[in-house]
Enzyme design. Structure first.
Site, PDB file in Angstrom:
ATOM      1  N   ASP A  84       0.882  -1.208  -0.017  1.00  0.00           N
ATOM      2  CA  ASP A  84      -0.080  -0.015   0.043  1.00  0.00           C
ATOM      3  C   ASP A  84       0.779   1.174   0.065  1.00  0.00           C
ATOM      4  OD1 ASP A  84      -2.350   1.442   0.189  1.00  0.00           O
ATOM      5  OD2 ASP A  84      -2.529   1.194   2.586  1.00  0.00           O
ATOM      6  N   HIS A  85       0.703   2.328  -0.930  1.00  0.00           N
ATOM      7  CA  HIS A  85       1.449   3.480  -0.959  1.00  0.00           C
ATOM      8  C   HIS A  85       3.022   3.321  -1.146  1.00  0.00           C
ATOM      9  CE1 HIS A  85      -1.890   6.156  -0.643  1.00  0.00           C
ATOM     10  NE2 HIS A  85      -2.476   5.410   0.329  1.00  0.00           N
ATOM     11  N   GLU A 135      -0.919   5.850  -8.469  1.00  0.00           N
ATOM     12  CA  GLU A 135      -1.814   6.713  -7.999  1.00  0.00           C
ATOM     13  C   GLU A 135      -1.458   8.106  -8.652  1.00  0.00           C
ATOM     14  OE1 GLU A 135      -2.317   7.116  -3.806  1.00  0.00           O
ATOM     15  OE2 GLU A 135      -2.446   9.245  -3.823  1.00  0.00           O
ATOM     16  N   HIS A 177      -7.619  10.217   3.860  1.00  0.00           N
ATOM     17  CA  HIS A 177      -7.374   9.042   4.889  1.00  0.00           C
ATOM     18  C   HIS A 177      -7.640   9.362   6.360  1.00  0.00           C
ATOM     19  CE1 HIS A 177      -4.294   7.544   1.909  1.00  0.00           C
ATOM     20  NE2 HIS A 177      -4.681   6.700   1.919  1.00  0.00           N
ATOM     21  N   ASN A 229     -10.220   0.882   0.108  1.00  0.00           N
ATOM     22  CA  ASN A 229      -9.341   0.705   1.055  1.00  0.00           C
ATOM     23  C   ASN A 229      -9.849   1.002   2.515  1.00  0.00           C
ATOM     24  OD1 ASN A 229      -7.920   0.063  -1.144  1.00  0.00           O
ATOM     25  ND2 ASN A 229      -6.256   1.719  -0.716  1.00  0.00           N
ATOM     26  N   THR A 232      -8.251   2.726   8.953  1.00  0.00           N
ATOM     27  CA  THR A 232      -8.518   3.391  10.107  1.00  0.00           C
ATOM     28  C   THR A 232      -9.708   2.757  11.243  1.00  0.00           C
ATOM     29  OG1 THR A 232      -7.504   5.416   9.196  1.00  0.00           O
ATOM     30  CG2 THR A 232      -8.860   5.566  11.237  1.00  0.00           C
TER      31      THR A 232
HETATM   32  P1  13P Z   1      -8.495   4.778   6.100  1.00  0.00           P
HETATM   33  O1  13P Z   1      -7.362   4.463   7.062  1.00  0.00           O
HETATM   34  O2  13P Z   1      -9.153   6.043   5.909  1.00  0.00           O
HETATM   35  O3  13P Z   1      -9.540   3.565   6.114  1.00  0.00           O
HETATM   36  O4  13P Z   1      -8.000   4.676   4.349  1.00  0.00           O
HETATM   37  C1  13P Z   1      -7.034   3.552   4.213  1.00  0.00           C
HETATM   38  C2  13P Z   1      -6.429   3.388   2.861  1.00  0.00           C
HETATM   39  O5  13P Z   1      -6.789   4.311   2.088  1.00  0.00           O
HETATM   40  C3  13P Z   1      -5.013   2.706   2.678  1.00  0.00           C
HETATM   41  O6  13P Z   1      -4.633   3.062   1.488  1.00  0.00           O
END
Ligand code: 13P
Length: 288
Positions: A84-85, A135, A177, A229, A232
Site C-alpha cells: 500500500d502506497h 496513483e 485517509h 481501502n 483506520t
Molecule cells: P482509511 O485509513 O481512511 O480507512 O484509508 C485506508 C487507505 O486508503 C489505505 O491506503
C-alpha cells in the site's frame, strides 16, 4: 489462495461491486480478515504499508505469515498481498519478497517522474504476474508520515498513467485517509465521471474508505470503483474493544492476562467490521 489482484478487480468492475482492501498490522488482523473472506466467500486484498511491514519485521515476514495462514486456514477464496502506497525502493523490496500486488505511489512526484517510475514498476511486475496500482493526485490526510493536501486528480494525467498498463488506478476525488473532518464536502462524483471518461474500463480504487457514508460508497461503485481501502476503521474498533476488556477488569479475572484472551475482543471486532464492509461493497458470495 494467494493471487494477484488484477482478475478479482476486473470481475468486480464487470459485476459492479467492490473488493475490500483491509490493511493488516499483525497476525490477529490477518487471520480475522482471511477468516471473514472465507466465510463470506469473497476475494480480499490485504494491504501492507511500508511502515506496517517494518513493524511486522519486514516484507518477507509478512509474505510468509500470509502464505502460512492461507495454507493452514484452508483459504480457498482469492487473496492478494498488496503493498500500500509503496515508494520506488519499497516496491522493489516487496516484489523481491513475493508480494502478489504492488501499489506504486508516485503521486507526490512531478507527473513525468511518476510516469517514468510507474512504467518501470509495471514492467517488472507484469513479467512476474504481479498486479500494479498507480496513483494520481494525492489522497488527503496522513499516512506513514506522508501528508497530502487532498486533491482532485487531473483527468488528463489519469489517462496518461492509466495508459501505461496499470491494472487499477487510484485517483483523488476528495477522499481523505483517516477520520473525515466534520466539514468534509464528500466525494466529487463529477470528477470521478470526468476521470472515468478518460481512462476507459480500468477499475478504480477509493482510498480513505473509513467513514465514507454508504450512499456515497454505492454511488462510487456504480461509477466503476472496484477496490475500497479500509484501515483506520479496523484500528478504531480493535482499540475500543480492547479498552473495554481492560475497563471491565477482565484482565484481572482468572487467566485474563493471557494475550490470547486480551486480543480476542479486538480480533472479533475486526471480523464484525470486515463483515459490515463486505455487505456494503456487495462482494459477498462473489468468489463462489
Ligand atoms: P482509511 O485509513 O481512511 O480507512 O484509508 C485506508 C487507505 O486508503 C489505505 O491506503
Amino acid at each position: 489462495m494467494l493471487t494477484d489482484a488484477a482478475e478479482m478487480l476486473k470481475k468486480a468492475y464487470e459485476g459492479k461491486y467492490a473488493i475490500g482492501q483491509f490493511n493488516i498490522n499483525n497476525l490477529e488482523w490477518t487471520k480475522a480478515i482471511l477468516e471473514v473472506a472465507q466465510e463470506k466467500k469473497s476475494a480480499v486484498i490485504l494491504g501492507v504499508s511500508e511502515g506496517a511491514a517494518r513493524y511486522m519485521g519486514g516484507f518477507n515476514a509478512v509474505k510468509k505469515m500470509v502464505e502460512g495462514l492461507d495454507q493452514d486456514l484452508n483459504i480457498t477464496v482469492p487473496v492478494a498481498v498488496h503493498l500500500d502506497h509503496g515508494t520506488y525502493e519499497g516496491a522493489k523490496k516487496a516484489i523481491d519478497a513475493g508480494f502478489t500486488s504492488i501499489m506504486f505511489d508516485g503521486s507526490s512526484l512531478p507527473i513525468d517522474e511518476n510516469i517514468e517510475k510507474t512504467k518501470e514498476i509495471i514492467e517488472i511486475c507484469h513479467s512476474k504476474g504481479i498486479s500494479v496500482e498507480a496513483e494520481v493526485g494525492g489522497i488527503g490526510g496522513e499516512e506513514d508520515g506522508v501528508i497530502s493536501a487532498g486533491e482532485l486528480a487531473d483527468p488528463k494525467e489519469c489517462k496518461e498513467v492509466a495508459s501505461l498498463g496499470v491494472d487499477f488506478l487510484a485517483a483523488g476525488i476528495g477522499n481523505i485517509h483517516g477520520v473525515y473532518p466534520k466539514d468534509w464536502k464528500g466525494l466529487s462524483f463529477d470528477r470521478l465521471s470526468e476521470i472515468r471518461a478518460e481512462i476507459g474500463d480500468i477499475p478504480m480504487v477509493l482510498h480513505g474508505g473509513t467513514g465514507i457514508p454508504e450512499d456515497q460508497v454505492k454511488k462510487a461503485i456504480e461509477k466503476g470503483v472496484s477496490k475500497i481501502n479500509i484501515n483506520t476503521e479496523c484500528q478504531i474498533v480493535f482499540t475500543e474493544a480492547t479498552r473495554k476488556y481492560f475497563e471491565e477488569g477482565k484482565d484481572k479475572v482468572a487467566k485474563g492476562f493471557d494475550p490470547r484472551k486480551v486480543l480476542k475482543p479486538g480480533f472479533e471486532a475486526i471480523k464484525d467490521k470486515v463483515r459490515e464492509k463486505m455487505e456494503f461493497f456487495g462482494c459477498i458470495n462473489s468468489a463462489e
